[in-house]
Design an enzyme around this catalytic site. Structure first.
Site, PDB file in Angstrom:
ATOM      1  N   GLY A 158       0.946  -1.006   0.048  1.00 32.37           N
ATOM      2  CA  GLY A 158       0.110   0.016   0.067  1.00 32.37           C
ATOM      3  C   GLY A 158       1.034   1.135   0.065  1.00 32.37           C
ATOM      4  O   GLY A 158       0.476   2.420  -0.650  1.00 32.37           O
ATOM      5  N   ALA A 159       1.712   1.318   1.139  1.00 34.17           N
ATOM      6  CA  ALA A 159       2.416   2.420   1.209  1.00 34.17           C
ATOM      7  C   ALA A 159       3.739   1.937   1.479  1.00 34.17           C
ATOM      8  O   ALA A 159       4.126   1.075   2.795  1.00 34.17           O
ATOM      9  CB  ALA A 159       2.053   3.854   1.771  1.00 34.17           C
ATOM     10  N   MET A 160       4.929   3.134   2.192  1.00 30.98           N
ATOM     11  CA  MET A 160       5.944   2.943   2.544  1.00 30.98           C
ATOM     12  C   MET A 160       6.446   4.152   3.386  1.00 30.98           C
ATOM     13  O   MET A 160       6.291   5.087   3.018  1.00 30.98           O
ATOM     14  CB  MET A 160       7.116   2.448   1.561  1.00 30.98           C
ATOM     15  CG  MET A 160       8.652   2.079   2.386  1.00 30.98           C
ATOM     16  SD  MET A 160       8.151   0.393   3.519  1.00 30.98           S
ATOM     17  CE  MET A 160       9.250   1.114   4.602  1.00 30.98           C
ATOM     18  N   GLU A 161       6.537   3.228   4.845  1.00 24.62           N
ATOM     19  CA  GLU A 161       7.659   5.125   5.754  1.00 24.62           C
ATOM     20  C   GLU A 161       8.320   5.325   5.801  1.00 24.62           C
ATOM     21  O   GLU A 161       9.086   5.902   6.901  1.00 24.62           O
ATOM     22  CB  GLU A 161       6.716   4.601   6.924  1.00 24.62           C
ATOM     23  CG  GLU A 161       7.600   3.669   7.975  1.00 24.62           C
ATOM     24  CD  GLU A 161       7.433   1.634   7.594  1.00 24.62           C
ATOM     25  OE1 GLU A 161       6.569   1.803   6.274  1.00 24.62           O
ATOM     26  OE2 GLU A 161       7.794   0.923   8.690  1.00 24.62           O
ATOM     27  N   ASN A 162       9.556   5.345   4.837  1.00 25.11           N
ATOM     28  CA  ASN A 162      10.608   5.557   4.602  1.00 25.11           C
ATOM     29  C   ASN A 162      10.539   7.100   4.877  1.00 25.11           C
ATOM     30  O   ASN A 162       9.317   7.850   4.613  1.00 25.11           O
ATOM     31  CB  ASN A 162      11.335   5.896   3.318  1.00 25.11           C
ATOM     32  CG  ASN A 162      10.586   4.888   1.993  1.00 25.11           C
ATOM     33  OD1 ASN A 162      11.427   3.208   3.001  1.00 25.11           O
ATOM     34  ND2 ASN A 162       9.885   4.620   1.218  1.00 25.11           N
ATOM     35  N   HIS A 202      -2.017   5.908   8.386  1.00 28.08           N
ATOM     36  CA  HIS A 202      -0.305   4.773   9.267  1.00 28.08           C
ATOM     37  C   HIS A 202       0.722   5.152   8.838  1.00 28.08           C
ATOM     38  O   HIS A 202       1.827   4.733   9.931  1.00 28.08           O
ATOM     39  CB  HIS A 202      -1.422   3.324   8.397  1.00 28.08           C
ATOM     40  CG  HIS A 202      -0.305   2.243   8.388  1.00 28.08           C
ATOM     41  ND1 HIS A 202      -0.997   1.343   9.457  1.00 28.08           N
ATOM     42  CD2 HIS A 202       0.982   2.000   8.039  1.00 28.08           C
ATOM     43  CE1 HIS A 202       0.267   0.359   9.535  1.00 28.08           C
ATOM     44  NE2 HIS A 202       0.913   0.577   8.617  1.00 28.08           N
ATOM     45  N   GLU A 203       0.956   5.773   7.373  1.00 25.32           N
ATOM     46  CA  GLU A 203       2.561   5.947   7.288  1.00 25.32           C
ATOM     47  C   GLU A 203       2.863   6.859   8.150  1.00 25.32           C
ATOM     48  O   GLU A 203       4.320   6.749   8.980  1.00 25.32           O
ATOM     49  CB  GLU A 203       2.757   5.757   5.885  1.00 25.32           C
ATOM     50  CG  GLU A 203       2.433   4.971   4.592  1.00 25.32           C
ATOM     51  CD  GLU A 203       2.850   3.455   5.304  1.00 25.32           C
ATOM     52  OE1 GLU A 203       3.992   3.249   5.830  1.00 25.32           O
ATOM     53  OE2 GLU A 203       2.113   2.706   4.912  1.00 25.32           O
ATOM     54  N   HIS A 247       3.492   6.016  11.862  1.00 31.28           N
ATOM     55  CA  HIS A 247       5.584   4.909  11.564  1.00 31.28           C
ATOM     56  C   HIS A 247       6.157   6.466  11.882  1.00 31.28           C
ATOM     57  O   HIS A 247       7.106   5.540  13.097  1.00 31.28           O
ATOM     58  CB  HIS A 247       5.335   4.108   9.889  1.00 31.28           C
ATOM     59  CG  HIS A 247       4.795   3.205   9.800  1.00 31.28           C
ATOM     60  ND1 HIS A 247       5.196   2.004  11.083  1.00 31.28           N
ATOM     61  CD2 HIS A 247       3.999   2.492   9.232  1.00 31.28           C
ATOM     62  CE1 HIS A 247       4.196   0.911  10.488  1.00 31.28           C
ATOM     63  NE2 HIS A 247       3.812   1.505   9.674  1.00 31.28           N
ATOM     64  N   GLU A 270       3.934  -2.785  13.067  1.00 36.16           N
ATOM     65  CA  GLU A 270       3.226  -3.084  11.983  1.00 36.16           C
ATOM     66  C   GLU A 270       1.173  -2.927  12.967  1.00 36.16           C
ATOM     67  O   GLU A 270       0.647  -2.744  12.883  1.00 36.16           O
ATOM     68  CB  GLU A 270       3.176  -4.322  11.419  1.00 36.16           C
ATOM     69  CG  GLU A 270       4.075  -4.002  10.329  1.00 36.16           C
ATOM     70  CD  GLU A 270       4.009  -2.024   9.923  1.00 36.16           C
ATOM     71  OE1 GLU A 270       2.761  -1.490   9.492  1.00 36.16           O
ATOM     72  OE2 GLU A 270       4.932  -2.113   8.654  1.00 36.16           O
TER      73      GLU A 270
HETATM   74  N1  TRP Z   1       5.427  -1.172   5.837  1.00 32.41           N
HETATM   75  C1  TRP Z   1       5.502  -1.242   5.087  1.00 32.41           C
HETATM   76  C2  TRP Z   1       3.371  -0.671   5.829  1.00 32.41           C
HETATM   77  O1  TRP Z   1       3.216  -0.052   5.776  1.00 32.41           O
HETATM   78  C3  TRP Z   1       4.715  -1.878   4.039  1.00 32.41           C
HETATM   79  C4  TRP Z   1       4.993  -2.418   2.980  1.00 32.41           C
HETATM   80  C5  TRP Z   1       5.686  -1.747   2.011  1.00 32.41           C
HETATM   81  C6  TRP Z   1       6.333  -3.289   2.492  1.00 32.41           C
HETATM   82  N2  TRP Z   1       6.132  -1.496   1.203  1.00 32.41           N
HETATM   83  C7  TRP Z   1       6.531  -2.954   1.034  1.00 32.41           C
HETATM   84  C8  TRP Z   1       5.934  -4.882   3.191  1.00 32.41           C
HETATM   85  C9  TRP Z   1       7.769  -4.067   0.469  1.00 32.41           C
HETATM   86  C10 TRP Z   1       6.426  -5.876   1.785  1.00 32.41           C
HETATM   87  C11 TRP Z   1       7.395  -5.671   0.757  1.00 32.41           C
HETATM   88  O2  TRP Z   1       2.927  -1.276   5.978  1.00 32.41           O
HETATM   89 ZN    ZN Z   2       3.100  -0.590   8.531  1.00 35.86          ZN
END
Ligand code: TRP
Ligand code: ZN
Length: 868
Positions: free
Chosen positions: A264-268, A300-301, A304, A323
């Site tokens: 869905g998305a990533m919390e970098n 959510h992100e 994080h 998570e």
């Molecule tokens: N950490 C991400 C979240 O907010 C999950 C996630 C994003 C992820 N990209 C990914 C997990 C690629 C596995 C592979 O939940």
């Molecule tokens: Zn997450």
């Protein structure tokens, strides 16, 4: 290599042998050949003598030097797995490494890759090793400086984590941007983006008065769809200050929307990267559900940043530390934004449909898994959604003020550290003074507890005794389970619906009795209010009692639950009737209770829609001893049609009263009205009358928002009405240029219960908007077919299984995370009738016999395992 050789175990965890306090990276971006120059500042942490082992995958090593002296070929070696070993490193060193990578050839959506010409990264969990040799594990925290160098004509926007230090034009015409992130972080939070992007900007003033620049980036033609995401971000930042006392910590917060994304998305840190699906919204292209999903994923992100980034995970067995907690935080945020009870119902529905099934099958694992082969396979509904339920139980057991004290203690104690689930529980224990030893079992025991409740009333003594028993079925590797602490929020209701007693019972043993004195009549228990624990609970309710709770329970969740129980019971009877070829008849008690709710003027619109919605085919399958998808579908369609027939006029009346004149607004009230209106339309469409077809076609034509248009499209496309093909064609012509809207169009066709769907799906794979390598497209067409079309996927001739298995194999060569997840569609194979069971097993065996990724192999082999 045997399966066991690949297994990574929590019990084998050792602290890192090396630290990497600082790392400097320079990227010379080019689609075909990107050079990455790394300066890794390393120091030994273990006092030992061993070699320095760095992770790496699919990297070409161009140059390697220690403290500027090139390394001779016999001083290091490349490992079979793709990593690098330096045989006799000094105690402290600056390791200079240049790697060459090929973003344009990278279809995995991990590491550095291209999405519609935009350079983007995904490093969680182990993508950084596809960019640079490094210590790619979450307990090694480094301060990053990044120089991004690229042709400014093609890549005017150059982003990485942290704060922008400066931008310069190099002598050769390329542009260089330098970014510095002052917060130490693990590799998995690293990010880089470069491309021709548009941006929406705003500002946020934090609780201590610092100004933060907010920037949301997308392809230029999508910049007009960023407003809702920005509003959601501002709401989330405000909520986290007010609710958890958490403040943002960098000068800017950036979000980038990309089309190709595995999750869905990533919390970098400071630079979230999102699947465009969870950013872009305008009324014409996004539904109410999209608006709500965007708000919660943005939140959510953002959340994080504390629960995940400032305090991160020691190792991937602790994934639920970030998570589970963060899902709990985003669920509560969303509930605070409106429609609390309905949001809870939806969250519970997700848990019970997907997590309960996972927990009952061959891939069952605890919230803290003890081992894995591919960590990518453990981003599961158990780790996320059950993990959130476990945190919610803690909150309910301790009470919010104490839970908040525990949360404050956790953040203060562990800021800047990589910690464990145990550290989180310990903070809660220390803040509350409560012994959580037994509670910890929720993290380490898999399986869904079954609670059996029964009541006995002694009229003479005016005493009601409630007996609760718990039992948790075995799961792979865990034959025996110890009892859990199960908080059961409950009330005893008299025949007027008034509470005679209420409170939270704590079930801690296999069996317990709870005695209530002074009961003037036999009460009706309302159990597990608000779904206070992730368990299955049974009580021998009569149909009358369920109808009573459905109408009168003062806990909204349990009103819905009573309706679900009543409908599930009736449907299980109808499923039997279908199998025995008996005539199907509408249960009059259910019909009356259902009609009563439909007419209830005091019931909120969205709640009404939820209350009246029939249990899903997936939930019914979960309730069956042996699953017969055809009988389930037939029974459910019968009930849908019978209720629509019985209440046709009322459904039409409600449909018309929920029309709204004004412009689209994604407010809870307006969403509720649309939900109820479209629910009525969907029910009416079951009747197959020309007048209702005309109603749906009219709504499709004049609808000014995607919620109404899509609801009409779906009910038309899922019935064999004459307008079907022209309506699908009109939608396609109108939205051919909008990728996310085309996903909806693919998905609606893939989930059609009409005959011929498989051929349709095969044909759509050749559509010019379909690309197997785009995860959203693969999920919209093949994923929807496998997970949301039980009739076609489970076709008795095995055609659905063969098709999905072949696509999984093709996908595996492109993207192992997506293929492994899709193969999960076969995990329930043992629950079906003998013929389907055999065909599903054949599909799994077919995959097992191919040369496949580690990720896919783990899912396939565990699904087939004998002991499961
Ligand atoms: N950490 C991400 C979240 O907010 C999950 C996630 C994003 C992820 N990209 C990914 C997990 C690629 C596995 C592979 O939940
Ligand atoms: Zn997450």
């Amino acid at each position: 290599m045997s399966t066991d050789d690949r297994t990574i175990r929590l019990a084998d965890y050792r602290p890192p042998a090396w630290r990497m306090p600082r790392i400097e990276l320079t990227f010379e971006l080019d689609p075909e050949s990107t050079l990455v120059h790394g300066q890794l500042h390393l120091e030994r942490a273990d006092g030992g003598q061993g070699p320095l082992v760095l992770d790496g995958e699919a990297l070409e090593l161009v140059r390697i030097a220690i403290d500027d002296a090139p390394l001779s070929p016999d001083a290091y070696a490349l490992t079979e797995a793709g990593g690098l070993v330096i045989h006799q490193p000094p105690e402290r060193l600056t390791l200079s490494i240049t790697t060459r990578i090929r973003p344009s050839a990278n279809t995995s959506c991990m590491g550095l890759y291209l999405s519609n010409g935009i350079f983007t990264t995904q490093c969680e969990p182990e993508g950084f090793r596809r960019i640079m040799y490094s210590l790619d594990r979450p307990d090694v925290l480094s301060i990053y400086t990044t120089h991004v160098v690229a042709d400014p004509a093609r890549y005017p926007v150059l982003l990485s984590n942290g704060n922008l230090v400066g931008e310069t034009l190099l002598a050769d015409g390329r542009k260089q941007a330098t970014w510095h992130d002052p917060f130490p972080k693990p590799t998995y939070l690293y990010a880089l983006v470069a491309g021709d992007l548009g941006v929406l900007r705003d500002r946020f003033v934090t609780m201590s008065g610092r100004e933060v620049a907010l920037e949301i980036y997308a392809e230029h033609h999508n910049v007009d769809k960023l407003g809702h995401a920005m509003q959601s971000l501002i709401k989330a930042m405000t909520w986290d200050e007010e609710t958890y006392g958490r403040e943002y910590d960098l000068e800017r917060y950036m979000i980038v929307a990309v089309e190709d994304f595995n999750a869905g998305a990533m919390e970098n840190k400071g630079l979230n990267i999102f699947n465009a699906k969870y950013v872009l919204a305008r009324p014409e292209v996004a539904t109410d559900s999209d608006y709500e999903a965007i708000e919660s994923v943005i939140a959510h992100e953002y959340f994080h940043n504390w629960s995940g980034n400032r305090v991160t995970c020691r190792d991937w067995f602790q994934l639920s530390l970030k998570e589970g907690f963060t899902v709990f935080r985003d669920q509560e945020f969303s509930a605070d934004m409106g429609a609390r009870a309905c949001r809870r119902i939806e969250d519970v529905n997700v848990l019970r449909t997907w997590q309960f099934a996972e927990d009952a099958g061959p891939l069952a694992h605890p919230v803290q898994p003890p081992e894995y082969q591919a960590i990518d396979n453990f981003y599961t509904t158990t780790v996320y959604n059950k993990g959130a339920e476990v945190v919610r139980m803690l909150k309910n057991l301790l009470g919010w003020p104490t839970f908040r004290k525990g949360s404050d203690l956790y953040f203060a104690r562990h800021d800047g550290q990589a910690v464990t689930i145990e550290d989180f529980v310990k903070a809660m224990e220390d803040a509350s003074g409560r012994d959580l030893s037994q509670f910890r079992r929720w993290y380490v025991q898999a399986g869904t507890p079954r609670v059996t409740a029964s009541g006995a009333y002694d009229a003479e003594a005016q005493r009601y005794t409630l007996t609760l028993r718990q039992h948790t079925p075995p799961t792979p590797g865990q034959p025996e389970k110890a009892p859990f602490v199960i908080p059961i929020d409950m009330a005893l209701l008299d025949r007027e619906g008034k509470q005679l007693a209420e409170g939270v019972l704590e079930l801690t043993a296999a069996e317990q009795h709870f005695v209530f004195e002074g009961m003037p009549e036999r009460p009706v228990p309302s159990l597990l209010r608000g779904f206070s624990a992730p368990v299955r609970i049974d009580f021998p309710y009569t149909a009358e009692e369920l109808a009573f709770l459905m109408a009168r329970d003062d806990d909204d969740f349990n009103r819905w639950e009573a309706a679900q129980r009543l409908m599930t019971r009736v449907l299980l009877g109808l499923i039997d009737d279908v199998q025995a070829e008996r005539e199907l008849v509408l249960d009059p008690k259910l019909s009356t209770a259902w009609g009563h709710a439909l007419h209830d003027a005091k019931l909120d619109a969205r709640m009404k829609a939820d209350l009246l919605t029939l249990p899903s085919e997936a939930w019914l399958a979960d309730q069956c001893e042996v699953v017969d998808p055809h009988a389930i579908h037939t029974a459910r369609e019968f009930l849908r049609r019978a209720l629509a027939e019985a209440w046709e006029d009322s459904l039409l009346a409600v449909y018309h009263t929920q029309q709204e004149p004004g412009a689209y607004e994604p407010t809870p009230e307006a969403i509720g009205r649309r939900r109820l209106k479209n629910f009525c339309l969907n029910m009416l469409m079951a009747l197959d009358h020309d007048t209702h077809h005309a109603l749906a076609t009219h709504q499709f034509r004049v609808g000014h928002n995607m919620t109404d248009v899509l609801a009409a499209l779906q009910s038309i496309a899922h019935s064999a009405c004459a307008e079907r093909s022209s309506v699908l064609a009109a939608f396609e012509a109108r939205w051919a240029h909008e990728s996310l809207v085309m996903d909806k169009w693919f998905s609606i066709q893939a989930t059609s219960p009409l005959p011929g769907t498989l051929d349709e799906v095969k044909r759509l794979m050749g559509h010019r908007a379909f690309h197997l390598a785009n995860p959203n497209k693969a999920r919209a067409l093949i994923g929807s077919f496998a997970r949301a079309n039980p009739v076609a996927f489970h076709a008795p001739d095995g055609s659905g299984y063969r098709f999905v298995a072949e696509q999984v194999l093709k996908l595996d060569a492109l993207n192992a995370q997506v293929s492994a997840r899709m193969a999960g569609a076969f995990q329930q194979w043992r629950r079906f009738d003998p013929q389907r069971r055999g065909l599903m097993r054949d599909a799994l065996r077919f995959l097992a016999a191919q040369s496949i990724s580690v990720e896919l192999r783990e899912v396939v082999e565990k699904s087939l395992a004998e002991d499961a």
